[in-house]
Scaffold this motif. Structure first.
Motif, PDB file in Angstrom:
ATOM      1  N   GLY A  65      78.310  48.668 -19.809  1.00  0.00           N
ATOM      2  CA  GLY A  65      77.882  47.459 -19.120  1.00  0.00           C
ATOM      3  C   GLY A  65      76.451  47.530 -18.605  1.00  0.00           C
ATOM      4  N   LEU A  66      75.700  48.540 -19.029  1.00  0.00           N
ATOM      5  CA  LEU A  66      74.319  48.695 -18.578  1.00  0.00           C
ATOM      6  C   LEU A  66      73.421  47.811 -19.446  1.00  0.00           C
ATOM      7  N   VAL A  67      72.732  46.873 -18.809  1.00  0.00           N
ATOM      8  CA  VAL A  67      71.921  45.889 -19.525  1.00  0.00           C
ATOM      9  C   VAL A  67      70.472  46.002 -19.074  1.00  0.00           C
ATOM     10  N   ALA A  68      69.565  46.028 -20.040  1.00  0.00           N
ATOM     11  CA  ALA A  68      68.137  46.131 -19.726  1.00  0.00           C
ATOM     12  C   ALA A  68      67.358  45.161 -20.596  1.00  0.00           C
ATOM     13  N   ARG A  69      66.133  44.879 -20.170  1.00  0.00           N
ATOM     14  CA  ARG A  69      65.245  44.032 -20.978  1.00  0.00           C
ATOM     15  C   ARG A  69      64.453  44.932 -21.920  1.00  0.00           C
ATOM     16  N   VAL A  70      64.690  44.776 -23.207  1.00  0.00           N
ATOM     17  CA  VAL A  70      63.997  45.605 -24.205  1.00  0.00           C
ATOM     18  C   VAL A  70      64.187  44.966 -25.568  1.00  0.00           C
ATOM     19  N   ASP A  71      63.221  45.181 -26.440  1.00  0.00           N
ATOM     20  CA  ASP A  71      63.388  44.774 -27.829  1.00  0.00           C
ATOM     21  C   ASP A  71      64.147  45.878 -28.557  1.00  0.00           C
ATOM     22  N   PRO A  72      65.280  45.584 -29.212  1.00  0.00           N
ATOM     23  CA  PRO A  72      66.098  46.643 -29.834  1.00  0.00           C
ATOM     24  C   PRO A  72      65.375  47.403 -30.929  1.00  0.00           C
ATOM     25  N   ASP A  73      64.509  46.734 -31.673  1.00  0.00           N
ATOM     26  CA  ASP A  73      63.738  47.400 -32.712  1.00  0.00           C
ATOM     27  C   ASP A  73      62.787  48.418 -32.076  1.00  0.00           C
ATOM     28  N   ALA A 121      67.063  50.436 -15.609  1.00  0.00           N
ATOM     29  CA  ALA A 121      67.907  51.303 -16.426  1.00  0.00           C
ATOM     30  C   ALA A 121      67.061  52.516 -16.788  1.00  0.00           C
ATOM     31  N   ARG A 122      67.624  53.693 -16.576  1.00  0.00           N
ATOM     32  CA  ARG A 122      66.892  54.917 -16.884  1.00  0.00           C
ATOM     33  C   ARG A 122      67.559  55.629 -18.053  1.00  0.00           C
ATOM     34  N   ILE A 123      66.792  55.814 -19.119  1.00  0.00           N
ATOM     35  CA  ILE A 123      67.262  56.614 -20.251  1.00  0.00           C
ATOM     36  C   ILE A 123      66.606  57.980 -20.109  1.00  0.00           C
ATOM     37  N   THR A 182      62.088  70.202 -21.443  1.00  0.00           N
ATOM     38  CA  THR A 182      61.377  68.974 -21.068  1.00  0.00           C
ATOM     39  C   THR A 182      62.382  67.881 -20.748  1.00  0.00           C
ATOM     40  N   THR A 183      62.081  67.098 -19.714  1.00  0.00           N
ATOM     41  CA  THR A 183      62.870  65.919 -19.369  1.00  0.00           C
ATOM     42  C   THR A 183      61.962  64.703 -19.416  1.00  0.00           C
ATOM     43  N   ILE A 184      62.348  63.706 -20.203  1.00  0.00           N
ATOM     44  CA  ILE A 184      61.567  62.477 -20.328  1.00  0.00           C
ATOM     45  C   ILE A 184      62.438  61.314 -19.877  1.00  0.00           C
ATOM     46  N   ASP A 185      61.950  60.574 -18.882  1.00  0.00           N
ATOM     47  CA  ASP A 185      62.664  59.402 -18.367  1.00  0.00           C
ATOM     48  C   ASP A 185      61.988  58.143 -18.870  1.00  0.00           C
ATOM     49  N   LEU A 186      62.773  57.283 -19.512  1.00  0.00           N
ATOM     50  CA  LEU A 186      62.306  55.972 -19.953  1.00  0.00           C
ATOM     51  C   LEU A 186      62.940  54.928 -19.036  1.00  0.00           C
ATOM     52  N   PHE A 187      62.112  54.253 -18.229  1.00  0.00           N
ATOM     53  CA  PHE A 187      62.594  53.232 -17.298  1.00  0.00           C
ATOM     54  C   PHE A 187      62.400  51.848 -17.912  1.00  0.00           C
ATOM     55  N   LEU A 188      63.463  51.040 -17.903  1.00  0.00           N
ATOM     56  CA  LEU A 188      63.426  49.669 -18.396  1.00  0.00           C
ATOM     57  C   LEU A 188      63.975  48.734 -17.314  1.00  0.00           C
ATOM     58  N   PRO A 189      63.436  47.523 -17.193  1.00  0.00           N
ATOM     59  CA  PRO A 189      63.955  46.587 -16.194  1.00  0.00           C
ATOM     60  C   PRO A 189      65.440  46.323 -16.418  1.00  0.00           C
ATOM     61  N   ARG A 190      66.227  46.481 -15.344  1.00  0.00           N
ATOM     62  CA  ARG A 190      67.681  46.296 -15.461  1.00  0.00           C
ATOM     63  C   ARG A 190      68.048  44.857 -15.145  1.00  0.00           C
ATOM     64  N   VAL A 191      69.074  44.363 -15.858  1.00  0.00           N
ATOM     65  CA  VAL A 191      69.552  42.993 -15.690  1.00  0.00           C
ATOM     66  C   VAL A 191      70.995  43.051 -15.216  1.00  0.00           C
ATOM     67  N   HIS A 192      71.312  42.262 -14.182  1.00  0.00           N
ATOM     68  CA  HIS A 192      72.705  42.154 -13.730  1.00  0.00           C
ATOM     69  C   HIS A 192      73.355  41.016 -14.505  1.00  0.00           C
ATOM     70  N   SER A 193      74.330  41.355 -15.346  1.00  0.00           N
ATOM     71  CA  SER A 193      74.980  40.347 -16.184  1.00  0.00           C
ATOM     72  C   SER A 193      76.416  40.139 -15.740  1.00  0.00           C
ATOM     73  N   GLU A 194      76.869  38.905 -15.832  1.00  0.00           N
ATOM     74  CA  GLU A 194      78.251  38.592 -15.448  1.00  0.00           C
ATOM     75  C   GLU A 194      79.146  38.449 -16.678  1.00  0.00           C
ATOM     76  N   VAL A 195      78.587  38.609 -17.865  1.00  0.00           N
ATOM     77  CA  VAL A 195      79.381  38.404 -19.087  1.00  0.00           C
ATOM     78  C   VAL A 195      79.509  39.720 -19.837  1.00  0.00           C
ATOM     79  N   ASN A 196      80.426  40.583 -19.379  1.00  0.00           N
ATOM     80  CA  ASN A 196      80.699  41.857 -20.060  1.00  0.00           C
ATOM     81  C   ASN A 196      79.426  42.663 -20.314  1.00  0.00           C
ATOM     82  N   GLY A 197      78.517  42.654 -19.369  1.00  0.00           N
ATOM     83  CA  GLY A 197      77.298  43.421 -19.556  1.00  0.00           C
ATOM     84  C   GLY A 197      76.366  42.802 -20.567  1.00  0.00           C
TER      85      GLY A 197
END
Length: 342
Positions: A65-73, A121-123, A182-197
């Motif tokens: 249910g973790l949702v972020a703003r990102v282009d999938p490609d 969202a942190r990857i 090495t640890t690399i953190d990728l931060f993306l804007p998180r979105v709160h969704s009400e429809v199954n993530g």
């Protein structure tokens, strides 16, 4: 002489690299929208494992249910670079962990990353490899930088990850100690969704989207290709073999923009299908895909650049479609064809 498979692979990598350069240069202005990271990373897991290599143990932990703003490609390109980097810094093998979870950045931490405080969202991508010294750590996000390790040739390096993050409104943080991984953190804007993530792909495509007919006798392959194409903004129609595909071509009028077909299928194979499609719709482009190396040698009727070798990355598929449609806009397609093996 040089075999066809290495040449085909080099051409595919060149196409993907060209697309990657456009992303880093800010020329590929793909739309950024809410995207379910669990679906995205699950779909990209085979690619990540292949890039990391057989000696690297890969573990994925993705919050549901973790949702972020990102282009999938873009995300695919970023994870491909991260997996390739992990392989290079673990030449003797090791463990790669990818952990996607919700994170809240307080003001000081956000400011250090050039972000506003808030929900992200942190990857987190962590390896057990060689680690980096201070100079390498400082330069790691520069384009084409290779920190004294093999296996990164022809790669944009982690500049790709930085570009993807910034395009989405996020950031990248690198922590590494020489000899301790090495640890690399990728931060993306998180979105709160009400429809199954949120859905990873729109249920109803844009009515103006180009319509692609996908033909393959393997339902799992059709499903994977459908997900990739819908996420890239195309509408998709499916057929299980050439006979079924011909019926759809006959009944579609001018609605179809392209046919993507497997080469080997029961009843009517891809090459025979393409001949009949040309008779019905002379201007309709046909792309081919095959999991058999022999098809790379024997497919003399397939125009150059129109054959995808299975398995292929989603980015390779979307890149070749863009090339075909761009060529259509520029003028008639080239008549060059592959030369059959004698």
């Amino acid at each position: 002489g040089v075999g066809v498979e290495p040449i085909h692979g080099a051409l595919e990598r060149a196409g993907v690299l060209r697309h990657a350069l456009a992303i880093v240069a800010g020329e590929h202005a793909a739309p950024v929208r809410p995207f379910a990271l669990d679906d995205a990373i699950d779909a990209l897991e085979p690619m990540v494992r292949a890039r990391a290599g057989a000696q690297v143990q890969v573990e994925l932990r993705v919050g549901r249910g973790l949702v972020a703003r990102v282009d999938p490609d873009h995300l695919e390109h970023a994870l491909a670079e991260l997996a390739s980097f992990a392989r290079a810094v673990m030449p003797g093998g090791g463990r790669l962990t990818i952990d996607a979870s919700a994170a809240a950045l307080p003001e000081r931490e956000a400011r250090a990353l050039g972000l506003a405080p808030g929900a992200y969202a942190r990857i987190r991508v962590r390896d057990t490899g060689l680690g980096l010294d201070e100079e390498a750590r400082a330069r790691l996000l520069e384009p084409f930088f290779r920190p004294g390790i093999a296996g990164q040739e022809g790669s944009l390096g982690l500049a790709m990850v930085e570009a993807v993050a910034r395009h989405a409104g996020g950031a990248v943080r690198v922590e590494s100690t020489l000899g301790r991984g090495t640890t690399i953190d990728l931060f993306l804007p998180r979105v709160h969704s009400e429809v199954n993530g949120a859905s990873s792909a729109p249920e109803t495509p844009n009515p103006d989207a180009k319509r692609v007919l996908v033909v393959d006798d393997e339902p799992s392959i059709r499903a994977a290709v459908r997900r990739t194409l819908v996420r890239a903004g195309y509408a998709v129609v499916e057929a299980g073999d050439g006979v079924e595909a011909l019926d759809l071509v006959r009944g579609s009028g001018d609605a179809l923009a392209l046919v993507l077909t497997d080469v080997r299928m029961p009843r009517l194979g891809g090459l025979a299908l393409a001949e009949r499609v040309r008779a019905l719709r002379p201007g309709l482009p046909v792309l081919f895909m095959s999991g058999y190396a022999d098809d790379l040698f024997d497919a003399g009727d397939i125009p150059a650049g129109r054959l995808l070798s299975k398995p292929f990355a989603p980015a390779a598929l979307t890149a070749i479609l863009r090339d075909v449609f761009d060529a259509e806009r520029r003028g008639p397609p080239s008549s060059a064809v592959r030369t059959p093996r004698s």
